[in-house]
Design a protein around this motif. Structure first.
Motif, PDB file in Angstrom:
ATOM      1  N   MET A 103       7.797 -24.066  18.211  1.00  0.00           N
ATOM      2  CA  MET A 103       7.110 -24.790  17.139  1.00  0.00           C
ATOM      3  C   MET A 103       5.889 -23.995  16.696  1.00  0.00           C
ATOM      4  SD  MET A 103       5.783 -27.955  19.442  1.00  0.00           S
ATOM      5  CE  MET A 103       7.023 -28.131  20.689  1.00  0.00           C
ATOM      6  N   SER A 104       5.445 -24.288  15.498  1.00  0.00           N
ATOM      7  CA  SER A 104       4.338 -23.514  14.961  1.00  0.00           C
ATOM      8  C   SER A 104       3.009 -24.236  15.166  1.00  0.00           C
ATOM      9  CB  SER A 104       4.572 -23.261  13.482  1.00  0.00           C
ATOM     10  OG  SER A 104       3.625 -22.337  13.033  1.00  0.00           O
ATOM     11  N   THR A 105       1.933 -23.490  14.999  1.00  0.00           N
ATOM     12  CA  THR A 105       0.588 -24.065  15.041  1.00  0.00           C
ATOM     13  C   THR A 105      -0.171 -23.472  13.860  1.00  0.00           C
ATOM     14  OG1 THR A 105      -0.172 -22.226  16.401  1.00  0.00           O
ATOM     15  CG2 THR A 105       0.545 -24.204  17.572  1.00  0.00           C
ATOM     16  N   PRO A 106      -1.255 -24.119  13.419  1.00  0.00           N
ATOM     17  CA  PRO A 106      -2.015 -23.557  12.309  1.00  0.00           C
ATOM     18  C   PRO A 106      -2.460 -22.116  12.587  1.00  0.00           C
ATOM     19  CG  PRO A 106      -2.739 -25.787  12.773  1.00  0.00           C
ATOM     20  CD  PRO A 106      -1.763 -25.428  13.850  1.00  0.00           C
ATOM     21  N   TYR A 107      -2.833 -21.830  13.842  1.00  0.00           N
ATOM     22  CA  TYR A 107      -3.291 -20.480  14.212  1.00  0.00           C
ATOM     23  C   TYR A 107      -2.193 -19.454  13.922  1.00  0.00           C
ATOM     24  CZ  TYR A 107      -5.162 -16.705  17.149  1.00  0.00           C
ATOM     25  OH  TYR A 107      -5.648 -15.502  17.611  1.00  0.00           O
ATOM     26  N   LEU A 108      -0.983 -19.803  14.362  1.00  0.00           N
ATOM     27  CA  LEU A 108       0.158 -18.901  14.211  1.00  0.00           C
ATOM     28  C   LEU A 108       0.549 -18.754  12.741  1.00  0.00           C
ATOM     29  CD1 LEU A 108       2.003 -17.355  16.039  1.00  0.00           C
ATOM     30  CD2 LEU A 108       3.364 -19.423  16.386  1.00  0.00           C
ATOM     31  N   GLU A 109       0.564 -19.865  12.053  1.00  0.00           N
ATOM     32  CA  GLU A 109       0.944 -19.835  10.635  1.00  0.00           C
ATOM     33  C   GLU A 109      -0.036 -18.977   9.833  1.00  0.00           C
ATOM     34  OE1 GLU A 109       1.590 -23.858   9.221  1.00  0.00           O
ATOM     35  OE2 GLU A 109       3.344 -23.872  10.537  1.00  0.00           O
ATOM     36  N   GLN A 110      -1.307 -19.136  10.164  1.00  0.00           N
ATOM     37  CA  GLN A 110      -2.336 -18.396   9.427  1.00  0.00           C
ATOM     38  C   GLN A 110      -2.167 -16.888   9.676  1.00  0.00           C
ATOM     39  OE1 GLN A 110      -5.633 -17.330  11.180  1.00  0.00           O
ATOM     40  NE2 GLN A 110      -6.142 -16.322   9.254  1.00  0.00           N
ATOM     41  N   LEU A 111      -1.920 -16.509  10.942  1.00  0.00           N
ATOM     42  CA  LEU A 111      -1.755 -15.082  11.252  1.00  0.00           C
ATOM     43  C   LEU A 111      -0.496 -14.506  10.613  1.00  0.00           C
ATOM     44  CD1 LEU A 111      -2.603 -14.207  14.970  1.00  0.00           C
ATOM     45  CD2 LEU A 111      -3.730 -13.475  12.882  1.00  0.00           C
ATOM     46  N   ALA A 112       0.603 -15.268  10.705  1.00  0.00           N
ATOM     47  CA  ALA A 112       1.871 -14.780  10.137  1.00  0.00           C
ATOM     48  C   ALA A 112       1.731 -14.599   8.634  1.00  0.00           C
ATOM     49  CB  ALA A 112       3.003 -15.747  10.471  1.00  0.00           C
ATOM     50  N   SER A 113       1.054 -15.557   7.992  1.00  0.00           N
ATOM     51  CA  SER A 113       0.940 -15.458   6.539  1.00  0.00           C
ATOM     52  C   SER A 113      -0.032 -14.326   6.157  1.00  0.00           C
ATOM     53  CB  SER A 113       0.578 -16.831   5.969  1.00  0.00           C
ATOM     54  OG  SER A 113      -0.652 -16.824   5.369  1.00  0.00           O
ATOM     55  N   LYS A 114      -1.074 -14.117   6.969  1.00  0.00           N
ATOM     56  CA  LYS A 114      -2.030 -13.034   6.683  1.00  0.00           C
ATOM     57  C   LYS A 114      -1.320 -11.675   6.632  1.00  0.00           C
ATOM     58  CE  LYS A 114      -6.386 -11.179   8.479  1.00  0.00           C
ATOM     59  NZ  LYS A 114      -7.367 -11.301   9.561  1.00  0.00           N
ATOM     60  N   TYR A 115      -0.330 -11.485   7.558  1.00  0.00           N
ATOM     61  CA  TYR A 115       0.358 -10.190   7.603  1.00  0.00           C
ATOM     62  C   TYR A 115       1.757 -10.261   6.998  1.00  0.00           C
ATOM     63  CZ  TYR A 115      -3.665  -8.962  10.264  1.00  0.00           C
ATOM     64  OH  TYR A 115      -4.969  -8.757  10.621  1.00  0.00           O
ATOM     65  N   ASN A 116       2.028 -11.373   6.273  1.00  0.00           N
ATOM     66  CA  ASN A 116       3.289 -11.513   5.547  1.00  0.00           C
ATOM     67  C   ASN A 116       4.503 -11.350   6.456  1.00  0.00           C
ATOM     68  OD1 ASN A 116       4.376 -12.180   3.172  1.00  0.00           O
ATOM     69  ND2 ASN A 116       4.417 -10.088   2.327  1.00  0.00           N
ATOM     70  N   LEU A 117       4.420 -11.949   7.644  1.00  0.00           N
ATOM     71  CA  LEU A 117       5.517 -11.839   8.601  1.00  0.00           C
ATOM     72  C   LEU A 117       6.324 -13.126   8.607  1.00  0.00           C
ATOM     73  CD1 LEU A 117       3.362 -10.270  11.436  1.00  0.00           C
ATOM     74  CD2 LEU A 117       5.278  -9.110  10.298  1.00  0.00           C
ATOM     75  N   LYS A 118       7.654 -12.974   8.744  1.00  0.00           N
ATOM     76  CA  LYS A 118       8.526 -14.160   8.764  1.00  0.00           C
ATOM     77  C   LYS A 118       8.349 -14.884  10.105  1.00  0.00           C
ATOM     78  CE  LYS A 118      13.448 -15.190   8.350  1.00  0.00           C
ATOM     79  NZ  LYS A 118      14.752 -14.561   8.189  1.00  0.00           N
ATOM     80  N   LEU A 119       8.157 -16.199  10.020  1.00  0.00           N
ATOM     81  CA  LEU A 119       7.954 -17.014  11.226  1.00  0.00           C
ATOM     82  C   LEU A 119       9.105 -18.020  11.315  1.00  0.00           C
ATOM     83  CD1 LEU A 119       5.931 -17.849  13.519  1.00  0.00           C
ATOM     84  CD2 LEU A 119       4.884 -19.393  11.869  1.00  0.00           C
ATOM     85  N   VAL A 120       9.854 -17.960  12.408  1.00  0.00           N
ATOM     86  CA  VAL A 120      10.992 -18.879  12.568  1.00  0.00           C
ATOM     87  C   VAL A 120      10.637 -19.911  13.635  1.00  0.00           C
ATOM     88  CG1 VAL A 120      13.425 -19.070  13.259  1.00  0.00           C
ATOM     89  CG2 VAL A 120      12.659 -17.103  11.918  1.00  0.00           C
TER      90      VAL A 120
END
Ligand code: NAP
Length: 303
Positions: A103-120
Motif C-alpha cells: 500500500m502507498s503512503t503520502p511520503y512514498l507517493e510524493q517521492l515517486a511523483s517527484k522522480y516520475n517513477l511508476k508506483l504499483v
C-alpha cells in the motif's frame, strides 16, 4: 525468467522472503537492503549497504506490504537498524524503474511523483485482493472460533459488505453451516447475495437484522456499526471488524455495552505469511516479466 533483471528489496517481513525466493528462482539479480539478520541465502541475492550508486541499475524496487511510515521509515524484521527511504536513492533510479509496495503512503507517493517513477500498489489490485481474501477469511474464522463458545455451524452471522473479503467470508460461513445475513447498499450486491442462497438486507435496515446476531463481521471501511446499531445487538454477540484501520465499529460504545468487539487488521500476514508471501511473489514476478516485455527486453534465453 528474470535473467539480467535487477531487483532491489528494502525491508519487509516473512512475506517478502517468498518474493525474494521467487525472484531468485527466476534468476534475477537481487540486492537486499535491511536484511542483515537474514540467515538464509538465495542464489543471485546480495546484502548491500544502501548508497545512491547501487540503485543506478535497478529495474524494480520492492518495498514491504505496508510501504513506508509517514516519515519514510521502512520496517524490516530482518534488520536491527532503522532504514529510511532516502530521496537520493530514488533520484538515482533509472527512469524505467518501477516501485512495488503493498500500500502507498503520502511520503512514498510524493517521492515517486517527484522522480516520475511508476508506483504499483499491489493490495489495490483485484487479483491480489481476491487471493488475499482467502487467508483473511481463515483468520476471521479463527478469531470467531477462539472468541465464542458456540459452533459457527448453526450460528447467526451477519456480514457487512459484499466486496472481495465480504464475498469470500459470506460464502465460507455458508459452506460450514452458518445462517448468513449479508448487508450491502447496491441492488446488484443484494441480488448476488440472494443468488448465493444467503439472506440479503439493505444497510439501511441493519438495526433489525442484527437483533439475533451471534457474530457480526464488518468488511466496510466506513462507520457502519455506530452506537445506534450496537444497542440492537444481543449482549452475547461478538463483533469482528476486518475493515482497514480504524474500522467501521464504534468500539468505545461496544465496550461500554459489554460487547466484545475486535479490530483485526493484517490477518494474511499473521495467519498465513507464507501463503500471503506467495500471492505477492506470483503477482510481482508476473508484473516484472510483463514490464520487461513492454520494454522490449528478452528474458535471458537465446532463441
Ligand atoms: P472492497 O472489495 O472494496 O469491498 C468493500 C465493500 O464495502 C464493498 O462491498 C463496498 O460496497 C462497501 N462499502 C464501501 N464503502 C461503503 C459505505 N460508505 N457504505 C456502504 N458500503 C460501503 O474491499 P475488500 O477487498 O473486500 O476489503 C474490505 C476491507 O477489508 C478494506 O478496508 C480492506 O483494507 C480490509 N482488509 C482487511 C484485511 C484484514 O486482514 N483484516 C485483509 C484484506 C482487506 P460498494 O460497492 O457499494 O461501495
Amino acid at each position: 525468467m528474470l535473467t539480467g533483471c535487477h531487483v532491489a528489496f528494502i525491508g519487509g517481513d516473512a512475506r517478502q522472503i517468498e518474493v525474494i525466493k521467487k525472484c531468485s528462482e527466476l534468476d534475477a539479480t537481487i540486492l537486499l537492503i535491511g536484511f542483515n539478520r537474514l540467515e538464509s541465502q538465495y542464489p543471485g541475492a546480495t546484502k548491500v549497504n544502501p548508497s545512491p550508486e547501487i540503485f543506478e541499475e535497478v529495474d524494480a524496487l520492492i518495498l514491504p506490504v505496508v510501504g513506508t511510515q509517514d516519515d519514510g521509515i521502512v520496517e524490516s524484521i530482518f534488520s536491527d537498524q532503522i532504514i529510511i527511504l532516502k530521496d537520493e536513492w530514488l533520484e538515482a533510479l533509472p527512469d524505467h524503474c518501477v516501485i512495488y509496495t503493498g500500500m502507498s503512503t503520502p511520503y512514498l507517493e510524493q517521492l515517486a511523483s517527484k522522480y516520475n517513477l511508476k508506483l504499483v500498489q499491489l493490495l489495490e489490485r483485484d487479483d491480489v485482493a481476491i487471493y488475499n481474501s482467502i487467508p483473511t477469511v481463515e483468520g476471521a474464522l479463527m478469531m470467531a472460533i477462539q472468541n465464542t463458545d458456540i459452533t459457527l455451524h448453526g450460528s447467526h452471522c451477519v456480514v457487512l459488505g459484499l466486496g472481495r473479503v465480504g464475498m469470500t467470508l459470506a460464502r465460507t460461513l455458508h459452506a460450514i453451516g452458518a445462517k448468513v445475513f449479508v448487508g450491502a447498499r447496491k441492488k446488484e450486491h443484494l441480488a448476488r447475495i440472494y443468488e448465493m442462497s444467503l439472506t440479503p438486507f439493505h444497510l439501511q435496515e441493519i438495526k433489525q437484522y442484527v437483533q439475533h446476531c451471534d457474530i457480526l463481521f464488518n468488511t466496510i471501511p466506513s462507520k457502519v456499526v455506530p452506537a445506534e446499531v450496537i444497542v440492537h445487538l444481543p449482549s452475547h454477540a461478538l463483533i469482528i471488524d476486518l475493515a482497514s484501520n480504524p474500522g467501521g465499529v464504534d468500539f468505545r460504545f461496544a465496550e461500554k455495552r459489554g460487547i466484545k468487539a475486535l479490530l483485526a487488521p493484517g490477518l494474511p500476514g499473521i495467519v498465513a505469511p507464507k501463503t500471503a508471501g506467495r500471492i505477492l511473489a506470483n503477482v510481482v514476478t508476473q508484473l516484472l516479466i510483463e514490464e520487461r516485455q513492454a520494454r522490449g527486453e528478452n528474458d535471458g534465453f537465446k532463441r
